[in-house]
Design an enzyme around this catalytic site. Sequence first.
Site, PDB file in Angstrom:
ATOM      1  N   PHE A  40      -1.016  -7.312  -8.062  1.00 26.91           N
ATOM      2  CA  PHE A  40      -0.597  -6.510  -6.634  1.00 26.91           C
ATOM      3  C   PHE A  40      -1.098  -6.327  -5.430  1.00 26.91           C
ATOM      4  CE2 PHE A  40       1.711  -2.555  -5.848  1.00 26.91           C
ATOM      5  CZ  PHE A  40       0.751  -0.789  -5.999  1.00 26.91           C
ATOM      6  N   HIS A  86       7.215   5.321   3.975  1.00 19.82           N
ATOM      7  CA  HIS A  86       7.775   3.964   2.171  1.00 19.82           C
ATOM      8  C   HIS A  86       9.583   5.038   3.236  1.00 19.82           C
ATOM      9  CE1 HIS A  86       9.446   3.432  -1.385  1.00 19.82           C
ATOM     10  NE2 HIS A  86       8.251   2.548  -1.538  1.00 19.82           N
ATOM     11  N   GLN A 127       1.692   5.044   7.345  1.00 17.92           N
ATOM     12  CA  GLN A 127       1.851   4.094   7.000  1.00 17.92           C
ATOM     13  C   GLN A 127       3.248   4.836   6.389  1.00 17.92           C
ATOM     14  OE1 GLN A 127      -0.298   2.244   3.232  1.00 17.92           O
ATOM     15  NE2 GLN A 127       0.783   0.277   4.167  1.00 17.92           N
ATOM     16  N   GLU A 134      10.929   0.792  -5.299  1.00 18.89           N
ATOM     17  CA  GLU A 134      12.105  -0.259  -4.261  1.00 18.89           C
ATOM     18  C   GLU A 134      13.602  -0.789  -4.605  1.00 18.89           C
ATOM     19  OE1 GLU A 134       8.446  -1.516  -0.884  1.00 18.89           O
ATOM     20  OE2 GLU A 134      10.368  -2.106  -1.240  1.00 18.89           O
ATOM     21  N   HIS A 189       2.504   8.280   3.783  1.00 18.35           N
ATOM     22  CA  HIS A 189       1.749   7.954   2.174  1.00 18.35           C
ATOM     23  C   HIS A 189       0.473   8.017   2.362  1.00 18.35           C
ATOM     24  CE1 HIS A 189       2.285   4.431   0.072  1.00 18.35           C
ATOM     25  NE2 HIS A 189       2.969   4.171   1.214  1.00 18.35           N
ATOM     26  N   ARG A 191      10.953  -3.523   4.010  1.00 15.63           N
ATOM     27  CA  ARG A 191      10.439  -1.580   4.277  1.00 15.63           C
ATOM     28  C   ARG A 191      10.955  -1.429   5.821  1.00 15.63           C
ATOM     29  NH1 ARG A 191       5.093  -0.175   0.822  1.00 15.63           N
ATOM     30  NH2 ARG A 191       5.535  -0.264  -0.844  1.00 15.63           N
ATOM     31  N   ARG A 234      -2.349  -0.688   5.849  1.00 19.00           N
ATOM     32  CA  ARG A 234      -3.673  -0.372   4.606  1.00 19.00           C
ATOM     33  C   ARG A 234      -2.665  -1.064   3.289  1.00 19.00           C
ATOM     34  NH1 ARG A 234      -3.131   2.116  -0.294  1.00 19.00           N
ATOM     35  NH2 ARG A 234      -0.927   2.288  -0.119  1.00 19.00           N
ATOM     36  N   LEU A 274       7.998   9.845  -3.625  1.00 17.50           N
ATOM     37  CA  LEU A 274       8.608   8.547  -3.247  1.00 17.50           C
ATOM     38  C   LEU A 274       9.682   8.044  -4.702  1.00 17.50           C
ATOM     39  CD1 LEU A 274       5.556   7.004  -2.405  1.00 17.50           C
ATOM     40  CD2 LEU A 274       7.652   7.489  -0.586  1.00 17.50           C
TER      41      LEU A 274
END
Lengths: 635, 99
Positions: free
Chosen positions: A144, A267, A265, A280, A378, A311, A422, A277
């Site tokens: 991740f 999304h 940041q 994706e 976010h 994104r 981040r 959110l």
Amino acid sequence: MASVRAASRLLSKRTLFKSKAISTQYPVVDHEFDAVVVGAGGAGLRAAFGLSEAGFNTACVTKLFPTRSHTVAAQGGINAALGNMEEDDWRWHFYDTVKGSDWLGDQDAIHYMTEQAPAAVVELENFGMPFSRTEDGKIYQRAFGGQSLKYGKGGQAHRCCCVADRTGHSLLHTLYGRSLRYDTSYFVEYFALDLLMENGECKGVIALCMEDGSIHRFRANNTVIATGGYGRTYFSCTSAHTSTGDGNAMVTRAGLPCQDLEFVQFHPTGIYGAGCLITEGCRGEGGILINSEGERFMERYAPNAKDLASRDVVSRSMTIEIREGRGVGPDKDHVYLQLHHLPPQQLAARLPGISETAMIFAGVDVTKEPIPVLPTVHYNMGGIPTNYKGQVITHENGKDKVVPGLYACGEAASASVHGANRLGANSLLDLVVFGRACALTIAEEHKPGEKLSPLKPNAGEESVSNLDKLRYANGSLRTSEIRLNMQKTMQAHAAVFRTGAVLKEGCNKMDAIYTTLEDIKTFDRGIVWNTDLVETLELQNLMLNAVQTIHSAEQRKESRGAHAREDFKDRIDEYDYSKPLQGQEKKTFDQHWRKHTLSYVDPKSGKVTLEYRPVIDNSLDEQDCAHVPPAIRSY
Amino acid sequence: MSLWRWGVSMRRHCASSGSAANALRRGDWRALSGPAKDKEPLKKPNTPRGRFDQTEKADDVLQKFPDDINPVTKEKGGPRGPEPTRYGDWERKGRCVDF
């Protein structure tokens, strides 16, 4: 030592000093502690009980009950190079984080965080946090957040440790439970108003007790700020309504700078109104984005990748569609994500639970109607500038200077480990490592029971007079109206799509909205649990964060990480790293943009001043872990 | 007399051992059966049911693994349902949480 501790606790709990010097209308209570922590999320709790464990008489002042802080919403995991799934090295994690920050992160802080990561995760596990396990009983790690092996050359790394799907919730409960073993004094539902500064030193905090309206001054030699981010400056954000950047604003009002606030940041697909959110994966499984004309607009912006573009491309395309008037809804300010052209069984098999999510948060039946979405904030990479030990710094005469008595950790601080962007699963790590770092630094430099430096008897009176002014405010605009104006302006002008003209217009509008704060009207004149007053105080804090964000974004004429500008699409560093360095002339400090922004605001006029500070490029130990020289970031 | 004394000492002995014996002594018949197994069952609260209130089989969209061990990855105590990171972000029930 124990008797000194007992005596000071006695003083703080039993003695009431009715301080006539600062206010005759509000009862003021003075407390004396060795350390005060403002905020009780992941970072705040870790700092608070780290200090109590070291023997300091600690107070934790928080406007929410500790387990209600926004850390509880984090579902993902914590990155750490434990090496349970394959051979791993924290230096590779260091490289990934430096690259992810687009070389704006301070490499000494990143070195500290990634080196301490395995120890921090093992410590949490020893506190009782129930990480998921492999068959052998080691902590299970999954892939991740852009992590790789062997400095990017060895393939995908598995570093993310999680607790089922409630890592943040579990972290917060573990830390809170652990902190009850020590005698930290919790002051829950106390809204911190301001820092008590004298001669550039921080001597404590002044707070409002929401329950009975009394003012409390907490005097301490060490103050730690861990108040979280400020997502609520934007119309669409995933953060709680309590993420209002109180710590950043307190520091700004004290005349100190905030760092890198323009890096926010986003999304692409957050549900309109709710802010949750949508993954994706929806687009990955065949979902498409459509505008008011029913057109699949991504075909125009990314002819090959279409809806599966990266994104930032998707977010920018959505914003351009909305700006050009092809948005949907009564205000034409969002677009639709359509899933009803996919077979319902496939949707239920590949994305279980999505129909429930869409019904609860958007009120739509995903098999019949599209979901309204727009780019959503976010995380805030910027915040209060600190060094790798957690001490707050300011920049004077070309050097970093520590502010005595003040520390910061968590999302409120900018250490800066996340730089311009981040990576997923690094923020929970940031909380625990730097929360612990603040506690360790204070334990190293001070002793419990130290004598407090003298404080002027009327310290904090401006905060109380501001409170009083807001409590009886009788202008013409309500708090909610001003807040909505600010949020809509920020969403339209300082969101994903940034160009010079749009940002300049946004700056002018935000300056005008800042002056409307003078015309505010509140309705509740009481003092017991006055939420109107607290929301207005939070609005003042949000406004300070918002003006700094938009002005810093307008000034930064390059694209780096999360700050992407249409008119300056490239990164401007001291050398052009896409070509060989041989024969290139190094640009001077004011010609390139690989530097931190430091923003100051004059609270009365709302005028923003910007200065810059160089990025720290050397790691803590060049022999052990060499720093990563800048390069072009491509994945 | 010795029998009486024996009775007293027995009673004292019983008093310190076992709550059922104590209960008998006090005449509290209900406590004889031990903890509240067969008292009348607790009444269900009479609150109205909302549109989104979970039924008893809550969260059946994401099935629990047998013994909480994921059969494919052998992860114990991990997230239910398909792998959350399969799309590059952390996904659960269609919602993305990027932390």
